[in-house]
Write a protein that holds these residues in place. Sequence first.
Motif, PDB file in Angstrom:
ATOM      1  N   PRO A  14       0.842  -1.200   0.000  1.00 53.90           N
ATOM      2  CA  PRO A  14       0.000   0.000   0.000  1.00 53.90           C
ATOM      3  C   PRO A  14       0.878   1.253   0.000  1.00 53.90           C
ATOM      4  O   PRO A  14       1.872   1.332   0.706  1.00 53.90           O
ATOM      5  N   ARG A  54      -4.708   0.219  -6.366  1.00 55.81           N
ATOM      6  CA  ARG A  54      -4.881   0.123  -4.916  1.00 55.81           C
ATOM      7  C   ARG A  54      -5.638  -1.168  -4.592  1.00 55.81           C
ATOM      8  O   ARG A  54      -5.252  -1.910  -3.692  1.00 55.81           O
ATOM      9  N   THR A  58      -4.055  -4.166  -2.377  1.00 55.59           N
ATOM     10  CA  THR A  58      -4.576  -4.377  -1.026  1.00 55.59           C
ATOM     11  C   THR A  58      -5.606  -5.498  -0.921  1.00 55.59           C
ATOM     12  O   THR A  58      -5.772  -6.070   0.153  1.00 55.59           O
TER      13      THR A  58
END
Length: 183
Positions: A14, A54, A58
């Motif tokens: 991240p 993202r 994640t």
Amino acid sequence: MLPTADVSVRPAVPGDEERIARIQLAAWRASHVDVLGEVVLDSLDEQAFVERWRQAVTAPPGPGYHVLVACDGPRVVGVASVAPVAPPDPMQAPGGVVLALEVDPPDQRAGHGSRLLAAAVDLLRADGADQVQTWVVEGDAARERFLSGAGLGPDGRSRRLATGPGPDEEAHVVTERRWYAGI
């Protein structure tokens, strides 16, 4: 002792997603302007790319999905992502697909792409894959040379993708060819 470069490949974490999105867009703008056209490339939403990366970093959709980054010192300079591919026959081993493999244009031709591809293949092997595939936009001679040098070759499969409106507002379509190698 001779000095060595501080280059590496690591799993994306991240915080990498903004740099990854910028690298992907810069690489596409440098290598695909002739095929995709400026209208399509200018219409790409960087924030949408950041959000997709993202999510990939994640919360990958399942086992076998990986995002890797190439680093030059602390700087992220490239990205690769891989996913599993179901075997055509249940008695065969699964495969894997390289979904993305991009290096920031100023950092290309420094071995980052080769390191990313090698690490991606290592992950696919560890997940049980016995082959790797990827899709190449028709006319991307540099990528074809790179993949050929790494032992991949076209397998005869192709697909056509609509990429958005062209200069005359009709759908702009590109052809991609699948490249493949046993691993």
